[in-house]
Design an enzyme around this catalytic site. Structure first.
Site, PDB file in Angstrom:
ATOM      1  N   LYS A  57       0.803  -1.225   0.000  1.00  0.00           N
ATOM      2  CA  LYS A  57       0.000   0.000   0.000  1.00  0.00           C
ATOM      3  C   LYS A  57       0.834   1.272   0.000  1.00  0.00           C
ATOM      4  O   LYS A  57       0.375   2.323  -0.474  1.00  0.00           O
ATOM      5  CB  LYS A  57      -0.933   0.007   1.211  1.00  0.00           C
ATOM      6  N   SER A  82      -8.764  -0.216   6.695  1.00  0.00           N
ATOM      7  CA  SER A  82      -8.746  -1.134   7.830  1.00  0.00           C
ATOM      8  C   SER A  82      -7.353  -1.286   8.412  1.00  0.00           C
ATOM      9  O   SER A  82      -7.174  -1.915   9.442  1.00  0.00           O
ATOM     10  CB  SER A  82      -9.270  -2.512   7.404  1.00  0.00           C
ATOM     11  N   GLU A 208      -9.736 -14.155  -3.800  1.00  0.00           N
ATOM     12  CA  GLU A 208     -10.586 -13.545  -2.778  1.00  0.00           C
ATOM     13  C   GLU A 208     -10.909 -14.556  -1.692  1.00  0.00           C
ATOM     14  O   GLU A 208     -10.920 -15.761  -1.957  1.00  0.00           O
ATOM     15  CB  GLU A 208     -11.924 -13.094  -3.383  1.00  0.00           C
ATOM     16  N   GLY A 212     -16.119 -13.281   0.832  1.00  0.00           N
ATOM     17  CA  GLY A 212     -16.229 -11.970   0.187  1.00  0.00           C
ATOM     18  C   GLY A 212     -15.887 -12.050  -1.283  1.00  0.00           C
ATOM     19  O   GLY A 212     -14.845 -11.561  -1.726  1.00  0.00           O
ATOM     20  N   SER A 308       0.990  -9.707  -0.600  1.00  0.00           N
ATOM     21  CA  SER A 308       0.750  -8.266  -0.481  1.00  0.00           C
ATOM     22  C   SER A 308       1.161  -7.637   0.834  1.00  0.00           C
ATOM     23  O   SER A 308       1.386  -6.427   0.891  1.00  0.00           O
ATOM     24  CB  SER A 308      -0.732  -7.972  -0.743  1.00  0.00           C
TER      25      SER A 308
END
Length: 325
Positions: A57, A82, A208, A212, A308
């Site tokens: 990120k 989050s 995923e 979700g 990630s």
């Protein structure tokens, strides 16, 4: 005939890479013979758990924040997340000499909340199951004159995230497929833009949590589909609908979506810890879970995987992985 300009291009990602040089880490790519045998392919793991703030990120947050005008920087930045994007914006703001206000769910992992505050951000909490984080952040921004940097729904954020895939391909060469986690879709949109731009025949596989599956359903329907806010250990992927901009990219470039259960994510976290000697948070482990379970289907010979992030504290890791750790 009219044409629509995509929100992010290969040149945008290359420009982001130049901007991030010397600021973001060029994260390592790991190999494992054991994983190759289990997955049935030659796997190249791009370890964004070693990125600044512990996740990919930072790439998108800094790329977007660094493009703000001096006047915008003087007023500050707002974001909603989050955890990992929260930390990324907080650190980017500190690096650029400005302030950040972050809207975080009340149940965000304590380690992510503490790290966000540690970078100097002000935190405003909300209930993720009843509140609207976008509306809260936009109201704060309007009241205080802040600039909102969303976690994925922004061209500069998507371009920054895509630099992880660009680095991977620069280091290991042409791949038959790239597997990434999918939440809001920014990492996938940036990665797919790079990968398909350089190698049009490459397969882009998203992963995923089973609880979700909004992107999988949306791709099958050809339009954005909303699901109830998912209850999953993969908090970074606990979204109910894909982003509008990200989906406009992913519906064109993503080949398939694999689903994994929370138990399979836990198994992948254990495997990463025991066999690869790295720590992954649940969202960062979903692509690995898809490989270990063969949920990603029959793979080409050479496959890249973006792990990630690794933002998880020791207590939470032990709680999720149990006595087998």
């Amino acid at each position: 005939m009219t044409t629509t300009t995509p929100p992010v291009t290969l040149d945008d990602v290359r420009d982001a890479a130049a901007r991030l040089k010397g600021v973001a880490h060029r994260t390592p790519v790991l190999r494992s013979r054991t994983l190759d045998a289990l997955a049935g392919a030659e796997i190249h793991l791009k370890c964004e758990n070693f990125q600044r703030v512990g996740a990919f990120k930072f790439r998108g947050a800094y790329n977007a924040a660094s493009r703000l005008t001096p006047e915008q920087l003087s007023r500050g930045i707002a974001a909603y997340s989050s955890g990992s994007h929260a930390q990324a914006v907080a650190l980017a703001a500190r690096e650029l000499g400005t302030t950040a206000v972050i809207v975080m769910p009340e149940d965000a992992p304590p380690s992510k909340r503490a790290a966000t505050a540690g970078y100097g951000a002000e935190i405003v909490t909300y209930d993720r199951y009843t509140g609207d984080r976008v509306a809260i952040a936009e109201a704060l921004a309007a009241e205080r004159g802040l600039t909102v940097i969303p976690p994925y729904e922004h061209p500069h954020v998507m371009a920054g995230q895509g630099t992880a895939a660009l680095e991977l391909l620069e280091e290991v060469g042409e791949l038959g497929a790239i597997v990434t986690p999918v939440g809001g879709g920014g990492l996938m949109a940036g990665s797919a833009t790079v990968a398909k731009g350089l190698h049009p025949d490459i397969r882009m596989i998203g992963v995923e949590p089973e609880a979700g599956d909004d992107t999988k359903r949306s791709l099958e329907a050809g339009r954005r589909i909303s699901v109830p806010v998912p209850h999953t250990i993969a908090d970074g992927q606990a979204l109910h609908t894909p982003g509008e901009l990200t989906f406009s990219v992913n519906r064109r470039l993503v080949d398939e979506i694999a689903l994994v259960t929370d138990d399979e994510i836990r198994d992948a976290m254990r495997f990463a810890f025991e066999r690869l000697k790295i720590v992954l948070e649940p969202s960062g482990a979903t692509p690995l879970a898809a490989l270990l379970t063969r949920r990603a289907g029959r793979l080409p010979r050479r496959v890249g995987v973006i792990l990630s992030g690794g933002n998880i504290d020791a207590g939470r890791f032990a709680e999720l992985c149990g006595n087998e750790v």
